[in-house]
Design an enzyme around this catalytic site. Structure first.
Site, PDB file in Angstrom:
ATOM      1  N   CYS A 120       0.734  -1.257  -0.230  1.00 12.86           N
ATOM      2  CA  CYS A 120       0.126  -0.017   0.071  1.00 12.86           C
ATOM      3  C   CYS A 120       0.778   1.048  -0.051  1.00 12.86           C
ATOM      4  O   CYS A 120       1.724   1.405   0.977  1.00 12.86           O
ATOM      5  CB  CYS A 120      -0.952   0.001   1.135  1.00 12.86           C
ATOM      6  SG  CYS A 120      -1.924   1.529   1.309  1.00 12.86           S
TER       7      CYS A 120
ATOM      8  N   LYS B  17      -9.464  -9.824   5.412  1.00  7.33           N
ATOM      9  CA  LYS B  17      -9.266  -8.866   6.502  1.00  7.33           C
ATOM     10  C   LYS B  17      -9.744  -9.492   7.771  1.00  7.33           C
ATOM     11  O   LYS B  17     -10.868 -10.149   7.763  1.00  7.33           O
ATOM     12  CB  LYS B  17      -9.893  -7.659   6.229  1.00  7.33           C
ATOM     13  CG  LYS B  17      -9.875  -7.178   4.860  1.00  7.33           C
ATOM     14  CD  LYS B  17     -10.724  -5.885   4.436  1.00  7.33           C
ATOM     15  CE  LYS B  17     -10.316  -5.289   3.167  1.00  7.33           C
ATOM     16  NZ  LYS B  17     -11.322  -4.159   2.441  1.00  7.33           N
TER      17      LYS B  17
ATOM     18  N   VAL C 144      -6.232   0.311   4.883  1.00  5.14           N
ATOM     19  CA  VAL C 144      -5.181   0.833   5.426  1.00  5.14           C
ATOM     20  C   VAL C 144      -4.580   1.947   4.784  1.00  5.14           C
ATOM     21  O   VAL C 144      -4.750   2.326   3.671  1.00  5.14           O
ATOM     22  CB  VAL C 144      -4.162  -0.352   5.393  1.00  5.14           C
ATOM     23  CG1 VAL C 144      -4.619  -1.589   6.272  1.00  5.14           C
ATOM     24  CG2 VAL C 144      -3.843  -0.834   4.091  1.00  5.14           C
TER      25      VAL C 144
ATOM     26  N   SER D  48      -4.944   8.051   5.136  1.00  2.00           N
ATOM     27  CA  SER D  48      -3.378   8.319   5.334  1.00  2.00           C
ATOM     28  C   SER D  48      -3.004  10.020   5.444  1.00  2.00           C
ATOM     29  O   SER D  48      -2.094  10.230   6.202  1.00  2.00           O
ATOM     30  CB  SER D  48      -2.513   7.931   4.087  1.00  2.00           C
ATOM     31  OG  SER D  48      -3.359   8.680   2.810  1.00  2.00           O
TER      32      SER D  48
END
Length: 225
Positions: free
Chosen positions: A12, A39, A52, A70
């Site tokens: 990611c 998950k 995520v 993020s």
């Protein structure tokens, strides 16, 4: 203060932003990698979007709080942790940086389309979209070596994972997205040498990314054949 826990996935790019920010500030944290294809229930309970990164923070009352998205996580790290400042002090410059962070996210959206394209037409459309966005960034860059000159910032933390894709892509085919962007090439090179950037992924990252392309029957692989 309890250590921060970062819920992660090895590929990611959004996770990498947070890792880079934490490492630039010298903040200890625990990284927990999960399988996004399977998950865990505990993860779904704390991640409203099922994505995520998630940063788990222990509040003053001892309760854990899960932060998601993020850029929100990066902003929290900047506001609460010591170490080097990763945002400009000037409000206007800070807002400009935040805008370019969002632009980086837009590039990642096109990159997803590029790496998962299974036919030539879609691949070329996404390649052109990525190249056009990079041209806009080139026009905004100064003398370097980083986005804001000598000082590493959160914009750099956002773009380093973007450039990392091309370490593998360049081995497969010439996408010609940096042909006319000398400032971007210099920026990419400077970021690639940054310890926080280099250590933001595991050693098996290139192999995992290649396996991802194989799994999505990426047209890019056909160009490499």
């Amino acid at each position: 203060m309890a250590p921060l826990k970062l819920i992660s996935h090895k590929l990611c790019p959004y996770v990498q932003r947070a890792v880079i920010a934490l490492q630039e500030k010298g903040v200890p944290f625990e990284r927990i990698d999960i399988d996004l294809a399977n998950k865990p229930d505990w993860f779904l309970k704390i991640s409203p979007l099922g994505k995520v990164p998630v940063l788990v923070v222990t509040g003053d009352d001892g309760k854990e709080v899960a932060l998601f998205e993020s850029n929100v996580i990066c902003e929290y790290i900047e506001e609460t942790q010591g170490g080097a400042k990763l945002h400009p002090q000037d409000a206007l410059a800070r807002a400009e940086h935040r805008a370019w962070m969002e632009f980086g996210s837009a590039i990642l959206g096109d990159l997803w389309g590029l790496e998962t394209a299974t036919d030539a037409a879609t691949h070329e459309s996404k390649r052109q979209a990525v190249a056009a966005k990079f041209a806009r960034v080139e026009a905004a860059l100064g003398a370097g070596p980083f986005f804001a000159g000598e000082r590493f910032s959160l914009v750099d933390a956002v773009f380093a994972p973007i450039f990392r894709y091309f370490d593998l892509f360049d081995q497969l085919t010439d996408l010609a997205v940096f042909t006319h962007t000398p400032k971007l090439r210099g920026w990419r090179s400077a970021l690639a040498q940054r310890p926080s950037v280099r250590s933001a992924v595991s050693p098996d990252y290139p192999a995992l990314l290649h396996a991802f392309l194989v799994g999505h029957r990426a047209h890019m692989l056909k160009l490499a054949a």
